[in-house]
Write an enzyme that holds these catalytic residues in place. Structure first.
Site, PDB file in Angstrom:
ATOM      1  N   ASP A 109       0.544  -1.466   0.079  1.00 43.69           N
ATOM      2  CA  ASP A 109      -0.464   0.450  -0.189  1.00 43.69           C
ATOM      3  C   ASP A 109       0.881   1.210  -0.167  1.00 43.69           C
ATOM      4  O   ASP A 109       0.475   2.226  -0.937  1.00 43.69           O
ATOM      5  CB  ASP A 109      -0.857   0.297   1.310  1.00 43.69           C
ATOM      6  CG  ASP A 109      -0.128  -0.181   2.787  1.00 43.69           C
ATOM      7  OD1 ASP A 109       0.432  -0.296   2.657  1.00 43.69           O
ATOM      8  OD2 ASP A 109      -0.648   0.346   3.306  1.00 43.69           O
ATOM      9  N   ARG A 110       2.369   1.541   0.712  1.00 53.32           N
ATOM     10  CA  ARG A 110       2.891   2.547   0.696  1.00 53.32           C
ATOM     11  C   ARG A 110       3.852   2.660  -0.629  1.00 53.32           C
ATOM     12  O   ARG A 110       3.829   4.184  -1.222  1.00 53.32           O
ATOM     13  CB  ARG A 110       3.492   2.040   2.181  1.00 53.32           C
ATOM     14  CG  ARG A 110       3.055   1.451   3.104  1.00 53.32           C
ATOM     15  CD  ARG A 110       4.490   1.353   4.204  1.00 53.32           C
ATOM     16  NE  ARG A 110       4.955   2.736   4.538  1.00 53.32           N
ATOM     17  CZ  ARG A 110       5.974   2.870   5.825  1.00 53.32           C
ATOM     18  NH1 ARG A 110       6.917   0.949   5.722  1.00 53.32           N
ATOM     19  NH2 ARG A 110       6.217   3.792   6.527  1.00 53.32           N
TER      20      ARG A 110
HETATM   21  C1  LIG Z   1       1.746  -0.499   7.874  1.00 53.90           C
HETATM   22  C2  LIG Z   1       1.104  -1.605   6.648  1.00 53.90           C
HETATM   23  C3  LIG Z   1       0.087  -2.320   7.658  1.00 53.90           C
HETATM   24  C4  LIG Z   1       0.389   0.466   6.488  1.00 53.90           C
HETATM   25  O1  LIG Z   1      -0.900  -0.640   6.176  1.00 53.90           O
HETATM   26  C5  LIG Z   1       1.440  -1.757   5.854  1.00 53.90           C
HETATM   27  O2  LIG Z   1       1.996  -1.508   4.988  1.00 53.90           O
HETATM   28  C6  LIG Z   1       2.503  -2.685   6.014  1.00 53.90           C
HETATM   29  O3  LIG Z   1       2.220  -4.090   6.282  1.00 53.90           O
HETATM   30  N1  LIG Z   1       3.872  -2.920   5.759  1.00 53.90           N
HETATM   31  C7  LIG Z   1       4.689  -3.608   5.966  1.00 53.90           C
HETATM   32  C8  LIG Z   1       6.352  -3.436   7.064  1.00 53.90           C
HETATM   33  C9  LIG Z   1       6.515  -1.822   6.077  1.00 53.90           C
HETATM   34  O4  LIG Z   1       5.371  -0.985   5.462  1.00 53.90           O
HETATM   35  O5  LIG Z   1       8.232  -1.116   6.012  1.00 53.90           O
END
Ligand SMILES: CC(C)(CO)[C@@H](O)C(=O)NCCC(=O)O
Ligand SMILES: Nc1ncnc2c1ncn2[C@@H]1O[C@H](COP(=O)(O)OP(=O)(O)OP(=O)(O)O)[C@@H](O)[C@H]1O
Ligand SMILES: [K+]
Length: 256
Positions: A109-110
């Site tokens: 998502d990021r």
């Molecule tokens: C941080 C969340 C939970 C936000 O939805 C997701 O992007 C995620 O599980 N990220 C994994 C770790 C990271 O983004 O560094």
């Protein structure tokens, strides 16, 4: 037409993109046990309800919950006869490679937020997303995701207060009239509302101090407009940023 699926830890959103606009957006809670048939029953009922003429040829998925991807793949294959593009898998190319520690699994998502925000605004951005977690995604001048911040989500913080303290009720976040609460509810609302305003301001200020160029801030996620009422946190708010990012990544992978 493209079916874009954004599966978060709390909610899963489906949007249908006809190449110009989103025809509809459907939301359900995320359950890893939901089968491909169950997705289709829910999806087709709503599409029929809205009376939309749909012909899905492509599916793209971003999922922060690895376990749901299997059933969504079966859903795409069985009902639309296509192999979905899954963000974060090797076969899905990003417009710009992320620059993070070797072996780090960035939440898809990021990456999608970064691609969507860069496409609309160019580089040197902070994307603040109020989902299950409150995340800050930093986008460099060339559009690369270069890291960020993960803070507890607003509803998660409220739930933690309620769970851990016997006298604290379950509440929804709203903007309180005052900072000094005169009752339990107002005290909790103040702590969470003004607490998150301080968190967002403080983190953005520190990111800006660490970054080598001026930055703009894009707010997204269901609670962004509420927090924007309390302070000028964002240069712009976009509720469809993740969906837009999915269309950008899909288009990038369809080239040539
Ligand atoms: C941080 C969340 C939970 C936000 O939805 C997701 O992007 C995620 O599980 N990220 C994994 C770790 C990271 O983004 O560094
Ligand atoms: N005023 C409000 N008070 C409480 N919740 C709100 C308010 N406005 C929107 N929301 C909630 O925000 C959520 C939408 O946010 P968003 O889709 O960005 O994140 P999410 O679905 O909760 O998280 P994730 O994407 O991690 O699953 C919805 O669950 C909606 O109920
Ligand atoms: K989200």
């Amino acid at each position: 037409m493209l079916l874009a699926i954004d599966c978060g830890n709390t909610n899963t959103v489906f949007s249908i993109w006809n190449g110009t606009e989103f025809l509809c957006t459907l939301r359900t809670s995320t359950h890893h046990a939901r089968t491909a048939d169950a997705y289709f029953t829910w999806y087709s009922t709503l599409v029929k309800h809205y009376g939309i003429d749909v012909d899905i040829t492509d599916v793209i998925i971003s999922s922060t919950v690895p376990r749901v991807v299997f059933n969504l793949r079966v859903f795409a294959d069985r009902f639309f006869g296509c192999r979905p593009l899954v963000v974060g898998k090797p076969e899905c190319d990003l417009p710009v490679e992320p620059r993070v520690d070797e072996g780090t699994q960035v939440g898809p998502d990021r990456l999608v937020n970064a691609a969507g925000a860069y496409d609309r605004h160019g580089g040197d951005l902070i994307v603040v997303d109020f989902g299950t977690a409150t995340t800050f995604d930093v986008v460099a001048g060339d559009g690369a995701y270069i890291g960020g911040v993960i803070a507890p989500g607003v509803n998660l913080s409220l739930e933690a207060l309620h769970t851990a303290a016997a006298a604290l009720p379950h509440i929804d976040v709203t903007m309180p009239q005052h900072v000094i609460g005169k009752n339990t509810l107002d005290c909790m609302q103040s702590g969470v509302f003004w607490g998150y305003i301080g968190l967002v301001n403080g983190i953005c200020e520190r990111i800006r101090a660490e970054h080598d160029a001026p930055m703009r801030i894009v707010g997204t996620g269901g609670l962004a407009p509420l927090f924007a009422q309390g302070d000028a946190l964002f240069d712009v708010i976009e509720d469809d940023l993740t969906m837009h990012g999915l269309t950008v990544i899909h288009a990038h992978n369809s080239k040539g």
